[in-house]
Motif scaffolding. Structure first.
Motif, PDB file in Angstrom:
ATOM      1  N   TRP A 117     -13.884  -2.391   3.007  1.00  0.00           N
ATOM      2  CA  TRP A 117     -13.633  -3.750   2.548  1.00  0.00           C
ATOM      3  C   TRP A 117     -12.930  -4.593   3.606  1.00  0.00           C
ATOM      4  O   TRP A 117     -12.295  -4.090   4.532  1.00  0.00           O
ATOM      5  CB  TRP A 117     -12.808  -3.727   1.268  1.00  0.00           C
ATOM      6  CG  TRP A 117     -11.539  -2.911   1.318  1.00  0.00           C
ATOM      7  CD1 TRP A 117     -10.348  -3.244   1.887  1.00  0.00           C
ATOM      8  CD2 TRP A 117     -11.372  -1.591   0.771  1.00  0.00           C
ATOM      9  NE1 TRP A 117      -9.431  -2.242   1.730  1.00  0.00           N
ATOM     10  CE2 TRP A 117     -10.039  -1.196   1.048  1.00  0.00           C
ATOM     11  CE3 TRP A 117     -12.199  -0.712   0.076  1.00  0.00           C
ATOM     12  CZ2 TRP A 117      -9.524   0.030   0.652  1.00  0.00           C
ATOM     13  CZ3 TRP A 117     -11.692   0.516  -0.317  1.00  0.00           C
ATOM     14  CH2 TRP A 117     -10.366   0.869  -0.036  1.00  0.00           C
ATOM     15  N   THR A 122      -6.896  -6.911   0.430  1.00  0.00           N
ATOM     16  CA  THR A 122      -6.579  -5.511   0.160  1.00  0.00           C
ATOM     17  C   THR A 122      -6.388  -4.788   1.488  1.00  0.00           C
ATOM     18  O   THR A 122      -7.304  -4.786   2.319  1.00  0.00           O
ATOM     19  CB  THR A 122      -7.702  -4.824  -0.638  1.00  0.00           C
ATOM     20  OG1 THR A 122      -7.761  -5.386  -1.946  1.00  0.00           O
ATOM     21  CG2 THR A 122      -7.452  -3.319  -0.768  1.00  0.00           C
ATOM     22  N   HIS A 132      -8.272   1.475  -5.357  1.00  0.00           N
ATOM     23  CA  HIS A 132      -9.710   1.363  -5.604  1.00  0.00           C
ATOM     24  C   HIS A 132     -10.260   2.606  -6.292  1.00  0.00           C
ATOM     25  O   HIS A 132     -11.144   2.498  -7.147  1.00  0.00           O
ATOM     26  CB  HIS A 132     -10.449   1.115  -4.290  1.00  0.00           C
ATOM     27  CG  HIS A 132     -11.891   0.794  -4.492  1.00  0.00           C
ATOM     28  ND1 HIS A 132     -12.326  -0.304  -5.197  1.00  0.00           N
ATOM     29  CD2 HIS A 132     -13.023   1.454  -4.116  1.00  0.00           C
ATOM     30  CE1 HIS A 132     -13.646  -0.338  -5.233  1.00  0.00           C
ATOM     31  NE2 HIS A 132     -14.093   0.728  -4.593  1.00  0.00           N
ATOM     32  N   GLU A 136     -12.871   3.204  -9.454  1.00  0.00           N
ATOM     33  CA  GLU A 136     -14.090   4.015  -9.337  1.00  0.00           C
ATOM     34  C   GLU A 136     -14.102   5.079 -10.428  1.00  0.00           C
ATOM     35  O   GLU A 136     -15.114   5.294 -11.113  1.00  0.00           O
ATOM     36  CB  GLU A 136     -14.154   4.669  -7.961  1.00  0.00           C
ATOM     37  CG  GLU A 136     -14.467   3.725  -6.819  1.00  0.00           C
ATOM     38  CD  GLU A 136     -15.955   3.494  -6.644  1.00  0.00           C
ATOM     39  OE1 GLU A 136     -16.755   4.342  -7.104  1.00  0.00           O
ATOM     40  OE2 GLU A 136     -16.328   2.464  -6.061  1.00  0.00           O
ATOM     41  N   GLU A 165      -8.000  -5.957  -8.712  1.00  0.00           N
ATOM     42  CA  GLU A 165      -8.440  -5.070  -7.624  1.00  0.00           C
ATOM     43  C   GLU A 165      -9.861  -5.400  -7.209  1.00  0.00           C
ATOM     44  O   GLU A 165     -10.176  -5.446  -6.014  1.00  0.00           O
ATOM     45  CB  GLU A 165      -8.328  -3.608  -8.071  1.00  0.00           C
ATOM     46  CG  GLU A 165      -8.343  -2.604  -6.926  1.00  0.00           C
ATOM     47  CD  GLU A 165      -9.713  -2.325  -6.370  1.00  0.00           C
ATOM     48  OE1 GLU A 165      -9.824  -2.005  -5.160  1.00  0.00           O
ATOM     49  OE2 GLU A 165     -10.711  -2.417  -7.120  1.00  0.00           O
ATOM     50  N   THR A 169     -10.638  -6.755  -3.533  1.00  0.00           N
ATOM     51  CA  THR A 169     -11.279  -5.761  -2.675  1.00  0.00           C
ATOM     52  C   THR A 169     -12.766  -6.024  -2.490  1.00  0.00           C
ATOM     53  O   THR A 169     -13.270  -6.030  -1.365  1.00  0.00           O
ATOM     54  CB  THR A 169     -11.074  -4.344  -3.254  1.00  0.00           C
ATOM     55  OG1 THR A 169      -9.683  -4.081  -3.386  1.00  0.00           O
ATOM     56  CG2 THR A 169     -11.695  -3.277  -2.358  1.00  0.00           C
ATOM     57  N   CYS A 170     -13.471  -6.217  -3.590  1.00  0.00           N
ATOM     58  CA  CYS A 170     -14.928  -6.296  -3.545  1.00  0.00           C
ATOM     59  C   CYS A 170     -15.446  -7.713  -3.308  1.00  0.00           C
ATOM     60  O   CYS A 170     -16.618  -7.880  -2.946  1.00  0.00           O
ATOM     61  CB  CYS A 170     -15.522  -5.744  -4.841  1.00  0.00           C
ATOM     62  SG  CYS A 170     -15.064  -4.034  -5.191  1.00  0.00           S
TER      63      CYS A 170
END
Length: 258
Positions: A117, A122, A132, A136, A165, A169-170
């Motif tokens: 990322w 993050t 993360h 998941e 998050e 992050t994404c």
């Protein structure tokens, strides 16, 4: 304003979600059961993916600062072989999670490591990895429960951190948004909200009080529903959306260069 989860909490939640994942797998009628939210995957494939991911990230955290994942870790993941018998597979999965947790404990939250990322919101650290991996594990636990016929909402503690998050992050990126600048607000029924701003400087998110001035699109739901939406497990029509729903399609289709 609520703080993000502390590192010991992240480790606890990885362990808890992994345990819940194994419980779902143990209760499923067969390892050949299809996973509706992971098209083309069986429950066996999902177990292999999660356990292989735990081992892969354990190696990454253990390697410390790097510009790429360790070659040995990538090779091991590509050549991964796991038991086909259910009890042995679950034992292997539990050991995989413990390898990850041991690597994270040894590193602590602040050791640098490779991560896919952007470091915009993050950090590329063991702490970022731990945060993360909670998500998941949580989302794949939902997948496994769905395959077993008994899906459950994500625990509120996990999901409330999960919305932020995912956004940090994404989604966060310095790559320019290729459309008219806008903002997306995410409001949880539990009382936390975030604004994702997208423009020529990229995408970044911040916590906001709720409600605030209107965004291009505002998405309302429980924290669990928002996380499942963000991970493409449920569709927007499962949520309450104010503003222009077409913006959500643009956001879903966007593939930033970084």
């Amino acid at each position: 304003m609520e703080k993000s989860l502390e590192f010991p909490d992240l480790l606890r939640l990885i362990d808890e979600r992994s345990t819940a994942f194994r419980t779902a797998v143990a209760a499923a009628p067969s390892l050949d059961a299809q996973v509706p939210t992971c098209p083309g995957w069986t429950l066996f494939d999902l177990v292999k993916h999660l356990g292989g991911g735990d081992r892969f990230w354990a190696a990454i955290v253990g390697a410390g600062p790097a510009e790429a994942p360790p070659a040995e870790a990538a090779a091991a993941r590509a050549a991964l072989e796991v038991p086909r018998e259910r009890e042995a597979l679950l034992t292997w999965l539990a050991a995989s999670t413990q390898l990850l947790l041991s690597a994270l404990r040894e590193a602590g939250p602040d050791v640098g490591c490779w991560a896919w990322w952007s470091a915009l919101q993050t950090p590329r650290t063991s702490g970022g990895v731990a945060r993360h991996r909670v998500q998941e594990s949580a989302v794949h636990t939902y997948d496994a429960q769905l395959a077993a016929g008994a899906p459950q909402p994500l625990p509120a503690e996990v999901a409330l951190d999960g919305v932020e998050e995912f956004l940090f992050t994404c989604v966060a990126t310095p790559s320019a948004w290729p459309h008219k600048p806008t903002a997306f607000d995410f409001h949880t029924a539990e009382g936390r909200s975030w604004r994702l701003t997208v423009d020529g400087d990229g995408a970044r998110s911040t916590r906001i009080p709720a409600p605030t001035a209107a965004a291009g699109a505002s998405i309302h739901g429980t924290a669990s529903e928002l996380v499942l939406y963000l991970y493409d497990r449920i569709q927007a029509d499962s949520l309450h959306v104010d503003g222009d729903p077409g913006l959500l399609d643009l956001l879903r289709a966007w593939e930033p260069e970084e």
